[in-house]
Design a protein around this motif. Structure first.
Motif, short mmCIF file in Angstrom:
data_model
loop_
_atom_site.label_atom_id
_atom_site.label_comp_id
_atom_site.label_asym_id
_atom_site.label_seq_id
_atom_site.Cartn_x
_atom_site.Cartn_y
_atom_site.Cartn_z
N LEU A 1 4.45 -11.37 2.53
CA LEU A 1 4.19 -12.33 1.46
C LEU A 1 2.74 -12.15 1.02
N HIS A 2 2.56 -11.78 -0.24
CA HIS A 2 1.22 -11.58 -0.79
C HIS A 2 0.79 -12.77 -1.62
N THR A 3 -0.50 -13.08 -1.55
CA THR A 3 -1.10 -14.06 -2.45
C THR A 3 -2.22 -13.38 -3.23
N TRP A 4 -2.34 -13.79 -4.48
CA TRP A 4 -3.37 -13.24 -5.36
C TRP A 4 -4.12 -14.41 -5.98
N LYS A 5 -5.46 -14.39 -5.89
CA LYS A 5 -6.27 -15.51 -6.36
C LYS A 5 -7.29 -15.00 -7.38
N ASP A 6 -7.64 -15.87 -8.29
CA ASP A 6 -8.68 -15.52 -9.27
C ASP A 6 -10.01 -15.25 -8.56
N SER A 7 -10.27 -15.99 -7.49
CA SER A 7 -11.54 -15.82 -6.78
C SER A 7 -11.58 -14.52 -5.98
N TYR A 8 -10.40 -13.95 -5.68
CA TYR A 8 -10.33 -12.69 -4.95
C TYR A 8 -9.14 -11.92 -5.49
N PRO A 9 -9.31 -11.20 -6.60
CA PRO A 9 -8.19 -10.58 -7.32
C PRO A 9 -7.60 -9.34 -6.62
N LYS A 10 -7.09 -9.56 -5.42
CA LYS A 10 -6.40 -8.52 -4.67
C LYS A 10 -5.26 -9.16 -3.89
N ASP A 11 -4.22 -8.38 -3.64
CA ASP A 11 -3.12 -8.90 -2.83
C ASP A 11 -3.57 -9.05 -1.39
N VAL A 12 -3.35 -10.26 -0.84
CA VAL A 12 -3.69 -10.55 0.55
C VAL A 12 -2.41 -10.98 1.27
N THR A 13 -2.14 -10.38 2.40
CA THR A 13 -0.95 -10.73 3.18
C THR A 13 -1.19 -12.02 3.94
N ILE A 14 -0.33 -13.02 3.71
CA ILE A 14 -0.48 -14.30 4.41
C ILE A 14 0.72 -14.59 5.32
N MET A 15 1.78 -13.76 5.22
CA MET A 15 2.94 -13.93 6.09
C MET A 15 3.73 -12.61 6.07
N GLU A 16 4.25 -12.18 7.23
CA GLU A 16 4.96 -10.91 7.27
C GLU A 16 5.98 -10.90 8.40
N ALA A 17 6.91 -9.96 8.30
CA ALA A 17 7.96 -9.80 9.32
C ALA A 17 8.38 -8.35 9.36
N PHE A 18 8.77 -7.89 10.57
CA PHE A 18 9.25 -6.53 10.77
C PHE A 18 10.54 -6.59 11.57
N ASP A 19 11.42 -5.64 11.30
CA ASP A 19 12.68 -5.60 12.03
C ASP A 19 13.18 -4.16 12.04
N GLY A 20 14.04 -3.87 13.01
CA GLY A 20 14.63 -2.54 13.14
C GLY A 20 16.12 -2.64 13.35
N ILE A 21 16.84 -1.69 12.77
CA ILE A 21 18.31 -1.67 12.87
C ILE A 21 18.75 -0.28 13.27
N ALA A 22 19.55 -0.21 14.31
CA ALA A 22 20.08 1.07 14.74
C ALA A 22 21.04 1.61 13.68
N ALA A 23 20.97 2.93 13.45
CA ALA A 23 21.78 3.52 12.39
C ALA A 23 23.27 3.44 12.68
N THR A 24 23.64 3.35 13.96
CA THR A 24 25.05 3.32 14.33
C THR A 24 25.64 1.92 14.30
N GLU A 25 24.84 0.92 13.94
CA GLU A 25 25.30 -0.47 13.92
C GLU A 25 25.79 -0.88 12.53
N HIS A 26 26.81 -1.72 12.53
CA HIS A 26 27.22 -2.39 11.29
C HIS A 26 26.52 -3.75 11.28
N VAL A 27 25.59 -3.93 10.35
CA VAL A 27 24.69 -5.09 10.39
C VAL A 27 24.89 -5.95 9.16
N ASN A 28 24.93 -7.25 9.41
CA ASN A 28 24.92 -8.25 8.33
C ASN A 28 24.15 -9.45 8.87
N LYS A 29 22.84 -9.51 8.62
CA LYS A 29 22.01 -10.56 9.20
C LYS A 29 20.91 -10.95 8.23
#
Length: 233
Positions: free
Chosen positions: A166-194
């Motif tokens: 999740l990026h936020t952009w402010k007039d006071s600092y005109p660049k994308d800043v990450t304020i929230m993030e998530a990572f996940d991995g899925i095995a290629a042999t799995e049928h996934v719906n999540k």
């Protein structure tokens, strides 16, 4: 004559001796009365017990519970309705933004911001920036759900990785800043719906931009079930 007089006297003595004592008769009558009163008292107690049992069974019956819940809900609804009517207009007009994802034809690779369609708060969504525009300063709850879907691969594949920020952009600092993030991995042999859920409270200012960036795993996203939003608390 003397003989007859003696016989009559003896007969009176026998009758007197055979008559029950009056005090005993009174006692017996009193005992019978007490027994009758005790019987009536037991019957009254029994009827009272049956009545209490009937009332108890009626109170715990589903029909009675349904009526009680309906009455309670009606009272609570009436109270809420009166509270809402008495609320200041500023409370009722607090910004609520809810967006649903759109699969863009030009976005077919990682490293892009998700395109959205406004379900609530359309005027607070900047389609060119693909961002929520904060309309007024305050404390906001920001949330998102990224739905993932993958079919099972029969052949060998490496593990699929997804990176969401999740990026936020402010007039006071005109660049994308990450304020929230998530990572996940899925095995290629799995049928996934999540789903991957993210949500936090932030203090934001008027004009701040919020947008969702997909670093990897773009092909795993189910755009029909993905959403993003913010609510002023």
């Amino acid at each position: 004559m003397g003989r007859n007089a003696q016989d009559q006297v003896a007969l009176r003595d026998v009758e007197v001796g055979a008559r029950p004592d009056e005090s005993l008769l009174v006692l017996l009558a009193h005992c019978r009365d007490m027994k009758r009163q005790e019987t009536r008292l037991r019957l009254a107690t029994l009827f009272l017990l049956f009545g209490c049992c009937a009332v108890f069974l009626f109170c715990i019956s589903p029909a009675f519970k349904g009526q009680a819940v309906t009455a309670e809900f009606g009272t609570a609804y009436s109270k809420q309705d009166s509270v809402v009517k008495d609320c200041p207009q500023t409370i009722l007009t607090r910004p609520i933004i809810h967006l649903t994802s759109v699969k863009s034809a030009e976005d077919r690779s990682n490293g892009t911001h998700i395109k959205w369609d406004a379900t609530l708060g359309e005027k607070y969504y900047n389609s060119s920036e693909r961002a929520i525009v904060i309309p007024q300063p305050g404390i906001y709850y920001v949330y998102m759900r990224i739905a993932l879907y993958q079919k099972r691969h029969e052949e060998e594949h490496e593990e699929e990785r997804i990176s969401i920020k999740l990026h936020t952009w402010k007039d006071s600092y005109p660049k994308d800043v990450t304020i929230m993030e998530a990572f996940d991995g899925i095995a290629a042999t799995e049928h996934v719906n999540k789903n991957v859920y993210l949500g936090r409270v932030f203090e934001l200012k008027t004009g701040d931009l919020l947008r969702v960036w997909i670093g990897s795993g773009y092909d795993l996203i189910d755009f029909r079930k993905t959403f993003f939003g913010a609510v002023l608390l």
